[in-house]
Design a protein around this motif. Structure first.
Motif, mmCIF file in Angstrom:
data_model
loop_
_atom_site.group_PDB
_atom_site.id
_atom_site.type_symbol
_atom_site.label_atom_id
_atom_site.label_comp_id
_atom_site.label_asym_id
_atom_site.label_seq_id
_atom_site.Cartn_x
_atom_site.Cartn_y
_atom_site.Cartn_z
ATOM 1 N N ALA A 142 54.225 29.916 34.275
ATOM 2 C CA ALA A 142 55.454 29.116 34.213
ATOM 3 C C ALA A 142 55.697 28.544 32.817
ATOM 4 C CB ALA A 142 55.383 27.978 35.235
ATOM 5 N N GLY A 143 54.611 28.384 32.046
ATOM 6 C CA GLY A 143 54.716 27.702 30.767
ATOM 7 C C GLY A 143 55.039 28.576 29.571
ATOM 8 N N VAL A 144 54.986 29.891 29.758
ATOM 9 C CA VAL A 144 55.236 30.801 28.635
ATOM 10 C C VAL A 144 56.310 31.821 29.012
ATOM 11 C CG1 VAL A 144 52.882 30.598 27.710
ATOM 12 C CG2 VAL A 144 53.416 32.430 29.339
ATOM 13 N N SER A 145 56.860 32.476 27.996
ATOM 14 C CA SER A 145 57.846 33.523 28.286
ATOM 15 C C SER A 145 57.224 34.921 28.199
ATOM 16 C CB SER A 145 59.033 33.407 27.329
ATOM 17 O OG SER A 145 58.575 33.445 25.993
ATOM 18 N N LEU A 146 55.974 35.014 27.732
ATOM 19 C CA LEU A 146 55.300 36.318 27.633
ATOM 20 C C LEU A 146 54.880 36.827 29.007
ATOM 21 C CD1 LEU A 146 52.756 35.745 24.703
ATOM 22 C CD2 LEU A 146 54.946 36.963 24.606
ATOM 23 N N PRO A 147 54.730 38.144 29.143
ATOM 24 C CA PRO A 147 54.109 38.684 30.350
ATOM 25 C C PRO A 147 52.686 38.145 30.492
ATOM 26 C CG PRO A 147 55.099 40.453 29.043
ATOM 27 C CD PRO A 147 55.151 39.215 28.205
ATOM 28 N N VAL A 148 52.316 37.809 31.722
ATOM 29 C CA VAL A 148 50.966 37.303 32.000
ATOM 30 C C VAL A 148 50.293 38.211 33.029
ATOM 31 C CG1 VAL A 148 49.610 35.394 32.964
ATOM 32 C CG2 VAL A 148 51.569 34.910 31.475
ATOM 33 N N VAL A 149 49.070 38.611 32.692
ATOM 34 C CA VAL A 149 48.264 39.430 33.592
ATOM 35 C C VAL A 149 47.072 38.588 34.027
ATOM 36 C CG1 VAL A 149 46.906 41.548 33.755
ATOM 37 C CG2 VAL A 149 48.943 41.495 32.314
ATOM 38 N N GLY A 150 46.833 38.513 35.326
ATOM 39 C CA GLY A 150 45.662 37.787 35.826
ATOM 40 C C GLY A 150 44.440 38.674 35.765
ATOM 41 N N ILE A 151 43.302 38.093 35.418
ATOM 42 C CA ILE A 151 42.056 38.875 35.360
ATOM 43 C C ILE A 151 40.900 38.049 35.903
ATOM 44 C CG2 ILE A 151 41.602 38.227 32.934
ATOM 45 C CD1 ILE A 151 40.353 41.114 32.664
ATOM 46 N N GLY A 152 39.970 38.730 36.536
ATOM 47 C CA GLY A 152 38.749 38.063 36.982
ATOM 48 C C GLY A 152 38.660 37.936 38.483
ATOM 49 N N GLY A 153 37.848 38.783 39.110
ATOM 50 C CA GLY A 153 37.612 38.687 40.547
ATOM 51 C C GLY A 153 38.793 39.090 41.410
ATOM 52 N N ILE A 154 39.750 39.798 40.829
ATOM 53 C CA ILE A 154 40.939 40.202 41.597
ATOM 54 C C ILE A 154 40.710 41.591 42.204
ATOM 55 C CG2 ILE A 154 43.418 40.710 41.487
ATOM 56 C CD1 ILE A 154 43.556 38.745 39.095
ATOM 57 N N GLY A 155 41.079 41.722 43.493
ATOM 58 C CA GLY A 155 40.936 42.987 44.197
ATOM 59 C C GLY A 155 41.868 43.029 45.386
ATOM 60 N N ALA A 156 41.663 44.031 46.227
ATOM 61 C CA ALA A 156 42.549 44.232 47.377
ATOM 62 C C ALA A 156 42.637 42.982 48.268
ATOM 63 C CB ALA A 156 42.076 45.432 48.195
ATOM 64 N N ALA A 157 41.531 42.270 48.387
ATOM 65 C CA ALA A 157 41.478 41.139 49.317
ATOM 66 C C ALA A 157 42.347 39.955 48.892
ATOM 67 C CB ALA A 157 40.028 40.687 49.492
ATOM 68 N N ASN A 158 42.580 39.820 47.603
ATOM 69 C CA ASN A 158 43.312 38.624 47.138
ATOM 70 C C ASN A 158 44.532 38.952 46.283
ATOM 71 O OD1 ASN A 158 42.158 39.363 44.681
ATOM 72 N ND2 ASN A 158 40.455 37.924 44.870
ATOM 73 N N LEU A 159 44.903 40.212 46.201
ATOM 74 C CA LEU A 159 45.982 40.598 45.285
ATOM 75 C C LEU A 159 47.313 39.939 45.647
ATOM 76 C CD1 LEU A 159 46.235 43.382 43.089
ATOM 77 C CD2 LEU A 159 48.207 43.397 44.593
ATOM 78 N N ARG A 160 47.591 39.825 46.936
ATOM 79 C CA ARG A 160 48.865 39.225 47.346
ATOM 80 C C ARG A 160 48.997 37.764 46.895
ATOM 81 N NH1 ARG A 160 51.681 42.051 51.527
ATOM 82 N NH2 ARG A 160 50.516 43.891 52.139
ATOM 83 N N VAL A 161 47.957 36.984 47.130
ATOM 84 C CA VAL A 161 48.044 35.561 46.732
ATOM 85 C C VAL A 161 48.121 35.419 45.218
ATOM 86 C CG1 VAL A 161 46.990 34.558 48.786
ATOM 87 C CG2 VAL A 161 45.521 35.244 46.870
ATOM 88 N N VAL A 162 47.493 36.348 44.521
ATOM 89 C CA VAL A 162 47.569 36.316 43.056
ATOM 90 C C VAL A 162 48.999 36.628 42.616
ATOM 91 C CG1 VAL A 162 46.795 37.421 40.920
ATOM 92 C CG2 VAL A 162 45.136 36.892 42.715
ATOM 93 N N LYS A 163 49.596 37.627 43.232
ATOM 94 C CA LYS A 163 50.957 38.016 42.859
ATOM 95 C C LYS A 163 51.954 36.880 43.102
ATOM 96 C CE LYS A 163 54.540 41.456 43.175
ATOM 97 N NZ LYS A 163 55.251 42.437 43.993
ATOM 98 N N GLU A 164 51.676 36.086 44.130
ATOM 99 C CA GLU A 164 52.581 34.968 44.464
ATOM 100 C C GLU A 164 52.660 33.910 43.362
ATOM 101 O OE1 GLU A 164 51.251 33.648 48.306
ATOM 102 O OE2 GLU A 164 52.066 35.446 49.301
ATOM 103 N N THR A 165 51.751 33.948 42.422
ATOM 104 C CA THR A 165 51.837 32.991 41.297
ATOM 105 C C THR A 165 52.960 33.375 40.340
ATOM 106 O OG1 THR A 165 50.288 34.261 39.932
ATOM 107 C CG2 THR A 165 49.344 32.545 41.354
ATOM 108 N N GLY A 166 53.519 34.581 40.516
ATOM 109 C CA GLY A 166 54.641 34.990 39.669
ATOM 110 C C GLY A 166 54.243 35.816 38.452
#
Lengths: 207, 207
Positions: free
Chosen positions: A154-178
């Motif tokens: 929310a604080g930047v205008s650049l594309p943000v990629v999440g990293i660390g412990g992300i996989g099939a089990a939690n991808l949806r909740v991660v995506k919900e961060t925008g």
């Protein structure tokens, strides 16, 4: 260059084993990986270069941009599409000077402060994390969690990629961060079928 | 740039210890070192950079060119005077392309064949060795001896610096091969007084 950050594979040759390394990457690309980062921490420059030549060919075959972790000289020698640096790598502004305006410059951040610094200093995208605890990176810091990931996005205008412990089990909740994509290592490379694993993550991201 | 290759110090922070590192280099420069190579094999890029900034200031204070070992990106980020690569580093021609025509490019060789290759590929000087067996470099190959050093020097037109096991005890016989200088690590950095050690080597070289 319009970059699709949605499924960003970071390589780990030690995790996969040298024998299956290129085959695993090929399968991951077949499965739909959209961006590829070559990360080699335990090798000499020539071996890094020789592997890089092969990985670049593979990435080109699939039309996927290749980003080199840390080693700006390797990114130049390989004429890769970009370089990704972290807090323990060369200063971001120096890297931008060296690579010029056209190559993709990624920056690892774990706070909004670092993210804003990255934006000021010329990064093209941010890798934010570790989102969850992870065993894939020896030097990874404490997990930042979903709330902080959302704050960074929310604080930047650049594309943000999440990293660390992300996989099939939690991808949806991660995506919900925008955020714009997820960066994974073991969620693809530690799976029995890297192609199916990548496909599964692509499907989860799209739906 | 006219470079004086006669006493070329290669650093080893682990040998000296981090605390005394800059002081040892200062003393070596006071003693008459003519060329300085920063060699960091066990550090991350940011630490290498931060040390490099300090070493560059020191080298500039003494008007001695600074060469960076292996890491072409560090040489660019620090705007060092040059870079030195070996057989396990990036391909020489790629390095020349990246650094441009003006920076000094050194190349490690252990045979006339490699020396001629270095000359063709754009090296500015050659580091030939190991001349004698040495404990200073973990990855050093078998010693080439004085006859081969002489053969290399006679076979190329580039400046040749001998490296490996060279010190006060054998400097005269090494110089008799006709080479342009000696590259040392422990002959200066392992001595109780690096300034006196460097002075002693300068005197031996000149007389």
């Amino acid at each position: 260059m319009a970059v699709d950050y949605s499924l960003y594979l970071v390589t780990d040759r030690i995790l996969v084993g040298p024998k299956d390394f290129l085959l695993s990457i090929r399968k991951a690309l077949e499965g739909g990986v959209t961006l590829l980062q070559l990360r080699e921490k335990e090798t000499n420059s020539r071996e890094f270069y020789d592997i890089g030549v092969k990985v670049k060919e593979l990435a080109a075959e699939f039309g996927v941009p290749l980003i080199i972790n840390d080693r700006v000289d390797l990114a130049l020698a390989l004429d890769a599409d970009g370089v990704h640096v972290g807090q323990q790598d060369l200063p971001l502004a120096k890297v931008r000077n060296i690579i010029g305006p056209d190559k993709i410059l990624g920056y690892s951040v774990s706070s909004l402060e670092e993210a804003l610094q990255g934006e000021r200093m010329g990064a093209d995208y941010l890798g934010a994390g570790p989102v969850f605890p992870t065993g894939s990176k020896k030097d990874a810091a404490e997990a930042i969690g979903l709330a902080k990931l959302k704050e960074i996005k929310a604080g930047v205008s650049l594309p943000v990629v999440g990293i660390g412990g992300i996989g099939a089990a939690n991808l949806r909740v991660v995506k919900e961060t925008g955020i714009d994509g997820v960066s994974v290592i073991s969620a693809i490379l530690s799976q029995e079928d890297p192609c199916a694993a990548a496909k599964g993550l692509v499907d989860l991201w799209r739906n």
